[in-house]
Design a protein around this motif. Structure first.
Motif, PDB file in Angstrom:
ATOM      1  N   GLU A 168       0.811  -1.215   0.000  1.00 62.71           N
ATOM      2  CA  GLU A 168       0.000   0.000   0.000  1.00 62.71           C
ATOM      3  C   GLU A 168       0.848   1.271   0.000  1.00 62.71           C
ATOM      4  O   GLU A 168       0.313   2.378  -0.118  1.00 62.71           O
ATOM      5  N   LEU A 169       2.170   1.124   0.110  1.00 62.95           N
ATOM      6  CA  LEU A 169       3.048   2.300   0.113  1.00 62.95           C
ATOM      7  C   LEU A 169       3.158   2.885  -1.291  1.00 62.95           C
ATOM      8  O   LEU A 169       3.306   2.155  -2.273  1.00 62.95           O
ATOM      9  N   ASP A 170       3.087   4.201  -1.385  1.00 62.49           N
ATOM     10  CA  ASP A 170       3.131   4.870  -2.693  1.00 62.49           C
ATOM     11  C   ASP A 170       4.538   4.883  -3.285  1.00 62.49           C
ATOM     12  O   ASP A 170       4.710   4.780  -4.505  1.00 62.49           O
ATOM     13  N   VAL A 171       5.551   5.045  -2.424  1.00 57.73           N
ATOM     14  CA  VAL A 171       6.937   5.136  -2.910  1.00 57.73           C
ATOM     15  C   VAL A 171       7.784   4.107  -2.174  1.00 57.73           C
ATOM     16  O   VAL A 171       7.785   4.058  -0.942  1.00 57.73           O
ATOM     17  N   THR A 172       8.504   3.295  -2.942  1.00 55.30           N
ATOM     18  CA  THR A 172       9.392   2.280  -2.385  1.00 55.30           C
ATOM     19  C   THR A 172      10.706   2.302  -3.167  1.00 55.30           C
ATOM     20  O   THR A 172      10.896   3.133  -4.069  1.00 55.30           O
ATOM     21  N   LEU A 173      11.590   1.371  -2.856  1.00 60.00           N
ATOM     22  CA  LEU A 173      12.842   1.282  -3.609  1.00 60.00           C
ATOM     23  C   LEU A 173      12.575   1.079  -5.094  1.00 60.00           C
ATOM     24  O   LEU A 173      13.298   1.623  -5.937  1.00 60.00           O
ATOM     25  N   ALA A 174      11.542   0.321  -5.423  1.00 59.01           N
ATOM     26  CA  ALA A 174      11.205   0.094  -6.830  1.00 59.01           C
ATOM     27  C   ALA A 174      10.946   1.408  -7.566  1.00 59.01           C
ATOM     28  O   ALA A 174      11.344   1.568  -8.737  1.00 59.01           O
ATOM     29  N   THR A 175      10.304   2.351  -6.902  1.00 57.51           N
ATOM     30  CA  THR A 175      10.028   3.661  -7.507  1.00 57.51           C
ATOM     31  C   THR A 175      11.321   4.363  -7.887  1.00 57.51           C
ATOM     32  O   THR A 175      11.458   4.909  -8.986  1.00 57.51           O
ATOM     33  N   ALA A 218      13.202   2.486 -10.747  1.00 54.97           N
ATOM     34  CA  ALA A 218      12.519   2.724 -12.019  1.00 54.97           C
ATOM     35  C   ALA A 218      12.858   4.116 -12.550  1.00 54.97           C
ATOM     36  O   ALA A 218      13.079   4.296 -13.754  1.00 54.97           O
ATOM     37  N   ALA A 219      12.909   5.098 -11.664  1.00 54.67           N
ATOM     38  CA  ALA A 219      13.284   6.461 -12.080  1.00 54.67           C
ATOM     39  C   ALA A 219      14.717   6.490 -12.591  1.00 54.67           C
ATOM     40  O   ALA A 219      15.024   7.155 -13.585  1.00 54.67           O
ATOM     41  N   ALA A 220      15.614   5.757 -11.925  1.00 60.61           N
ATOM     42  CA  ALA A 220      17.011   5.717 -12.359  1.00 60.61           C
ATOM     43  C   ALA A 220      17.146   5.042 -13.723  1.00 60.61           C
ATOM     44  O   ALA A 220      17.922   5.494 -14.572  1.00 60.61           O
ATOM     45  N   ARG A 233      22.587  -1.143 -16.444  1.00 60.07           N
ATOM     46  CA  ARG A 233      21.684  -1.869 -15.563  1.00 60.07           C
ATOM     47  C   ARG A 233      22.247  -2.107 -14.174  1.00 60.07           C
ATOM     48  O   ARG A 233      21.489  -2.288 -13.225  1.00 60.07           O
ATOM     49  N   GLU A 234      23.576  -2.114 -14.045  1.00 58.80           N
ATOM     50  CA  GLU A 234      24.168  -2.325 -12.722  1.00 58.80           C
ATOM     51  C   GLU A 234      24.238  -1.050 -11.897  1.00 58.80           C
ATOM     52  O   GLU A 234      24.592  -1.086 -10.723  1.00 58.80           O
ATOM     53  N   GLU A 235      23.884   0.095 -12.503  1.00 54.76           N
ATOM     54  CA  GLU A 235      24.130   1.394 -11.872  1.00 54.76           C
ATOM     55  C   GLU A 235      22.904   2.018 -11.219  1.00 54.76           C
ATOM     56  O   GLU A 235      23.009   3.080 -10.608  1.00 54.76           O
ATOM     57  N   ALA A 236      21.727   1.399 -11.343  1.00 54.60           N
ATOM     58  CA  ALA A 236      20.492   2.057 -10.898  1.00 54.60           C
ATOM     59  C   ALA A 236      20.489   2.358  -9.402  1.00 54.60           C
ATOM     60  O   ALA A 236      20.159   3.465  -8.979  1.00 54.60           O
ATOM     61  N   MET A 237      20.877   1.390  -8.584  1.00 53.01           N
ATOM     62  CA  MET A 237      20.861   1.614  -7.133  1.00 53.01           C
ATOM     63  C   MET A 237      21.925   2.622  -6.718  1.00 53.01           C
ATOM     64  O   MET A 237      21.697   3.463  -5.852  1.00 53.01           O
ATOM     65  N   ARG A 238      23.080   2.542  -7.356  1.00 49.25           N
ATOM     66  CA  ARG A 238      24.136   3.524  -7.056  1.00 49.25           C
ATOM     67  C   ARG A 238      23.662   4.926  -7.402  1.00 49.25           C
ATOM     68  O   ARG A 238      23.912   5.885  -6.657  1.00 49.25           O
ATOM     69  N   SER A 239      22.971   5.061  -8.546  1.00 47.91           N
ATOM     70  CA  SER A 239      22.475   6.367  -8.973  1.00 47.91           C
ATOM     71  C   SER A 239      21.538   6.967  -7.936  1.00 47.91           C
ATOM     72  O   SER A 239      21.641   8.152  -7.602  1.00 47.91           O
ATOM     73  N   TRP A 240      20.628   6.145  -7.397  1.00 47.61           N
ATOM     74  CA  TRP A 240      19.724   6.654  -6.363  1.00 47.61           C
ATOM     75  C   TRP A 240      20.486   6.952  -5.075  1.00 47.61           C
ATOM     76  O   TRP A 240      20.323   8.023  -4.478  1.00 47.61           O
ATOM     77  N   ALA A 250      27.263  -3.179  -6.616  1.00 47.83           N
ATOM     78  CA  ALA A 250      27.831  -2.071  -7.390  1.00 47.83           C
ATOM     79  C   ALA A 250      27.754  -0.754  -6.624  1.00 47.83           C
ATOM     80  O   ALA A 250      28.592   0.131  -6.806  1.00 47.83           O
ATOM     81  N   ALA A 251      26.752  -0.633  -5.757  1.00 49.25           N
ATOM     82  CA  ALA A 251      26.554   0.609  -5.004  1.00 49.25           C
ATOM     83  C   ALA A 251      27.297   0.618  -3.676  1.00 49.25           C
ATOM     84  O   ALA A 251      27.453   1.673  -3.056  1.00 49.25           O
ATOM     85  N   ALA A 252      27.755  -0.546  -3.228  1.00 46.82           N
ATOM     86  CA  ALA A 252      28.294  -0.677  -1.874  1.00 46.82           C
ATOM     87  C   ALA A 252      29.792  -0.401  -1.799  1.00 46.82           C
ATOM     88  O   ALA A 252      30.519  -0.535  -2.779  1.00 46.82           O
ATOM     89  N   ASP A 253      30.218  -0.043  -0.601  1.00 52.95           N
ATOM     90  CA  ASP A 253      31.647   0.043  -0.294  1.00 52.95           C
ATOM     91  C   ASP A 253      32.171  -1.306   0.177  1.00 52.95           C
ATOM     92  O   ASP A 253      33.341  -1.625  -0.014  1.00 52.95           O
ATOM     93  N   SER A 254      31.279  -2.091   0.801  1.00 48.44           N
ATOM     94  CA  SER A 254      31.703  -3.395   1.301  1.00 48.44           C
ATOM     95  C   SER A 254      30.518  -4.338   1.391  1.00 48.44           C
ATOM     96  O   SER A 254      29.357  -3.918   1.307  1.00 48.44           O
ATOM     97  N   VAL A 255      30.821  -5.624   1.575  1.00 47.87           N
ATOM     98  CA  VAL A 255      29.797  -6.664   1.675  1.00 47.87           C
ATOM     99  C   VAL A 255      29.957  -7.396   2.999  1.00 47.87           C
ATOM    100  O   VAL A 255      31.055  -7.856   3.332  1.00 47.87           O
ATOM    101  N   LEU A 256      28.871  -7.506   3.733  1.00 47.47           N
ATOM    102  CA  LEU A 256      28.830  -8.310   4.950  1.00 47.47           C
ATOM    103  C   LEU A 256      28.134  -9.620   4.609  1.00 47.47           C
ATOM    104  O   LEU A 256      27.035  -9.616   4.043  1.00 47.47           O
ATOM    105  N   ILE A 257      28.762 -10.741   4.954  1.00 50.18           N
ATOM    106  CA  ILE A 257      28.225 -12.054   4.599  1.00 50.18           C
ATOM    107  C   ILE A 257      27.802 -12.802   5.862  1.00 50.18           C
ATOM    108  O   ILE A 257      28.645 -13.339   6.588  1.00 50.18           O
TER     109      ILE A 257
END
Length: 274
Positions: free
Chosen positions: A57-64, A67-69, A110-117, A145-152
């Protein structure tokens, strides 16, 4: 303090990625850090576990934002950010993110969308934690691609060490081709049961196999009912069971993360500034 983006990733489900995002984020916020949690899983488990069960029911999410990126559209980067009572923020997710995952496959850059946001919002935070979905698809690659590091996070159970192999290979590919600055924050043992030989044997195997080249955190997150219960109340283990072994473990883990970050900053500081 420069903002740091940490992706919490493992293609295997049920290893405690979401639980770690919530409780590490809460622990860092308790220390006065400005923290943003990002739900990058179409299942929206992070969103629901923080008290927003009706994410569709949320109007704006990460997908929004993604998609804009993809469309290179101008959209306010802070739109849709939710504030949690424990002092950190959340960018929520819902099933719309599954459609975005498909759209990313054919998108330019395609790998840059999250980094762009994130580039438009991360400056407002000391730390951004991305809760990745249990796969190595485009959404996870975007997070790396957007991260400085990865926690596993790794479950202290049978075949856990074997399951890390493909993830480490994917991280290496992202380092070579997309994000050369990506580092591995470390390996966190979760669902650890001190009463069983299996947990101890898994820990020994992971420390032997990966310890020489990766950070394996000293802290082990116990298999504790109170940690799992907390999500049903939309809160961290610190509010739900502040004196329990889960809270103690996540506080100790946060201490390790902070200390590691401080050592990194000291190492990178120019000699003339020392």
């Amino acid at each position: 303090m420069k903002s740091k983006v940490i992706a919490i990733a493992n293609q295997k489900g049920g290893v405690g990625k979401t639980t770690t995002a919530v409780n590490l984020g809460a622990a860092l916020a308790r220390r006065g850090e400005r923290v943003l949690l990002v739900d990058a899983d179409p299942q929206g488990n992070l969103t629901s576990s923080l008290g927003w069960p009706n994410a569709d029911e949320l109007d704006v999410t990460l997908a929004t934002h993604l998609a804009a990126a993809i469309r290179d559209a101008d959209f306010p980067p802070r739109a849709g950010v939710l504030s949690h009572a424990e002092g950190f923020d959340l960018m929520p997710a819902n099933i719309d993110l599954a459609v975005t995952d498909i759209e990313l496959v054919t998108a330019m850059c395609r790998e840059e969308a999250m980094r762009s946001w994130l580039d438009g919002i991360k400056g407002s935070y000391d730390r951004v934690l991305i809760d990745c979905m249990p796969s190595l698809g485009m959404l996870t690659v975007n997070a790396l691609a957007a991260a400085d590091s990865v926690l596993i996070p790794v479950q202290a159970q049978h075949l856990a060490a074997k399951g890390m192999t493909e993830l480490v290979k994917t991280i290496s590919r992202v380092q070579r081709k997309i994000n050369p600055g990506l580092a591995i924050e470390g390996v966190l043992l979760t669902l650890y049961d001190v009463r069983t030989n299996l947990s101890k044997e898994t820990e020994a195997k992971i420390r032997e196999e990966y310890g020489p080249r990766l950070k394996v955190f000293k802290t082990k997150i116990p298999a504790a009912t109170k940690i799992a219960e907390a999500s049903a109340f939309g809160e961290s283990v610190f509010v739900h069971d502040g004196r329990g072994k889960g809270a103690v473990a996540y506080e100790a883990f946060a201490e390790e993360v902070v200390a590691r970050g401080k050592r990194e900053r000291d190492t990178l500081r120019p000699a003339v500034a020392r």
